[in-house]
Design a protein around this motif. Structure first.
Motif, mmCIF file in Angstrom:
data_model
loop_
_atom_site.group_PDB
_atom_site.id
_atom_site.type_symbol
_atom_site.label_atom_id
_atom_site.label_comp_id
_atom_site.label_asym_id
_atom_site.label_seq_id
_atom_site.Cartn_x
_atom_site.Cartn_y
_atom_site.Cartn_z
ATOM 1 N N THR A 425 0.822 -1.205 0.000
ATOM 2 C CA THR A 425 0.000 0.000 0.000
ATOM 3 C C THR A 425 0.858 1.258 0.000
ATOM 4 O O THR A 425 2.011 1.252 0.439
ATOM 5 C CB THR A 425 -0.919 0.033 1.239
ATOM 6 N N GLY A 429 -2.964 4.328 1.886
ATOM 7 C CA GLY A 429 -3.539 3.017 2.154
ATOM 8 C C GLY A 429 -4.091 2.329 0.923
ATOM 9 O O GLY A 429 -4.801 1.325 1.028
ATOM 10 N N ARG A 467 -8.061 -3.578 6.540
ATOM 11 C CA ARG A 467 -8.089 -2.171 6.968
ATOM 12 C C ARG A 467 -8.810 -1.987 8.295
ATOM 13 O O ARG A 467 -8.465 -1.096 9.075
ATOM 14 C CB ARG A 467 -8.729 -1.324 5.870
ATOM 15 N N TRP A 470 -5.935 -3.422 10.946
ATOM 16 C CA TRP A 470 -4.527 -3.065 11.003
ATOM 17 C C TRP A 470 -4.235 -1.969 12.035
ATOM 18 O O TRP A 470 -3.086 -1.593 12.242
ATOM 19 C CB TRP A 470 -3.966 -2.717 9.626
#
Length: 478
Positions: A425, A429, A467, A470
């Motif tokens: 990424t 992101g 996502r 994390w």
């Protein structure tokens, strides 16, 4: 009248002294009831041990610890590089895009507001001692320790004159020196022998004190260079050593997944680019095995001393490697990747009266170590801790957590059940490369499923879940 007054004063003083002594006694008893913790870190140790299944490696002492402990078969580091992994584990906080990046990470710089595990224990009555390599930097988190010690000498620790001369004063980040050494010397010639002896001496001193201890021993091998006394090399026959099954880099795997293993390239005799010759590769594997057997013997001495001193029943023993390590898998060496070999780690815990030689297949990640030890010590976690205690697993329950998240540089990996999903990424992101392996059908990670049309719905779900898990501060700049 004066006599009565003096008598009252003496009586009150006696009461106060009695109350103080009683309080101190209760405090001492409370501290004595807290478990000691022997915290053993092993640099670059991958879970290739008999207690993890079939292996050529001879590690009788670690196998014995496993026979009395709990082996986590699916433990994962949160970042596969030593300095960052240690800072993350000891602070109980996740790596982010901008925090805990590389080998030179310092907890004090990257996350100064997080109270470390040793500092929390120290503030709650523990004697805290750091021997060998616990943090990468010897002065990092210095307030957390009552004492720190590291053996003197060049970090590569060669014993043969020609290797000492060739290495000169090079450090691990500089070129020079050979990648392995087979020297006919005693165990205490190398750092790990000295670290074991220091740990044993500390146990003898700690035996007599009326307070719990957190004794951290950071062993150096099997980190490069693969230096070990000759008798440990002699445990293995070179002609029985094979290259890994997945000694290949499939075209379907993103090029971002591979690296030039610069850590190994710094040593004399290692080509600066391209694959290693098969004989060189097998010699390196041989050296790695020898180093694991060497460090196993040193850890065995410490564990034997713990038992001899009658401290075994009062002491939690936890052993961990700071990350995995590649021995030619995907034609890679060292760590620094998000293939399973770099992320999967050995994690063994022995809790007196609770563990008895079982294996857990529940997924745990290294930020879970902090809250687990805190719970076992009967303390409360700081609000900064992001991990989840695995004490329920120790108590025989099934974990309800089936995932972990690891990262290295731009690569972020979600490990969920049998799936390994990685995205590379950018700062926002957004993914620019990805790979997906299903370990149920492809444990060697040779078939990247991420770009296959039939898997696009799964990829979309995993991308969203990655996502979500994390960490809330993942993209936040420090």
């Amino acid at each position: 009248m004066m006599k009565q007054f003096l008598s009252i004063v003496l009586f009150i003083t006696s009461l106060a002294m009695y109350a103080q002594q009683t309080a101190q006694k209760k405090h001492d008893e409370s501290q004595a009831k807290k478990p000691n913790i022997l915290f053993i870190a092993v640099d670059d140790l991958r879970p290739e041990l008999k207690c993890y299944g079939a292996s050529q490696i001879k590690s009788p002492n670690l196998d014995k610890l496993a026979a009395d402990g709990l082996v986590f078969n699916r433990a994962y580091c949160n970042i596969p590089v030593c300095g960052a992994s240690r800072a993350s584990l000891l602070s109980g906080t996740r790596p982010t895009r901008y925090r805990f990046i590389d080998a030179y990470t310092e907890k004090d710089k990257d996350n100064p507001d997080a109270m470390s595990l040793p500092l929390l224990l120290k503030n709650n009555g523990y004697t805290t001692i750091s021997n060998g390599k616990i943090y990468h930097h010897q002065k990092d988190d210095n307030k957390a320790w009552d004492s720190r010690w590291f053996p003197k000498g060049n970090i590569r620790n060669y014993q043969l004159a020609e290797n000492i001369e060739k290495n000169a004063q090079a450090n691990l980040s500089e070129a020079g020196g050979v990648a392995f050494e087979n020297a006919n010397v005693s165990d205490t010639a190398y750092f790990d022998g000295k670290i074991a002896q220091k740990g044993m001496a500390d146990l003898r001193k700690l035996k007599g004190q009326n307070k719990p201890f957190f004794l951290a021993l950071g062993f150096m091998k099997p980190h490069l260079p693969f230096n070990a006394p000759k008798k440990y090399w002699d445990l293995y026959e070179r002609n029985t050593i094979q290259l890994p099954e997945n000694y290949v880099q499939p075209e379907t795997t993103p090029k971002e997944a591979f690296h030039n293993y610069g850590e190994l390239r710094q040593y004399d005799g290692i080509p600066k680019k391209g694959d290693l010759q098969d004989e060189m590769a097998k010699e390196l594997i041989h050296g790695y095995y020898a180093c694991v057997s060497y460090v196993d013997a040193q850890i065995g001495l410490v564990l034997d001393e713990l038992k001899r001193l009658d401290l075994e029943e009062d002491t939690i023993v936890i052993l961990w490697g700071d990350h995995g390590w590649n021995l030619g898998e995907h034609k890679l060496w060292c760590k620094h990747s998000t293939f399973e070999r770099a992320l999967k780690t050995p994690l063994i815990i022995k809790v007196p009266g609770k563990t008895k030689g079982t294996v857990s297949n529940d997924i745990v990640e290294y930020i879970d170590v902090y809250p687990s030890l805190v719970e076992l010590a009967g303390l409360k976690n700081p609000t900064t801790v992001e991990g989840k205690s695995f004490v329920p697993i120790i108590n025989g329950k099934k974990s309800d957590k089936n995932w972990a998240v690891s990262k290295f540089k731009d690569a972020v990996t979600l490990i969920k059940d049998d799936l390994f999903y990685t995205e590379w990424t950018d700062d926002q992101g957004k993914a620019y490369a990805r790979m997906l392996f299903d370990h149920k059908t492809d444990p060697l990670e040779l078939d990247n499923l991420a770009e296959k049309p039939v898997y696009q719905n799964i990829v979309k779900e995993l991308a969203a879940e990655l996502r979500a898990k994390w960490g809330k501060d993942f993209l936040k700049k420090n």
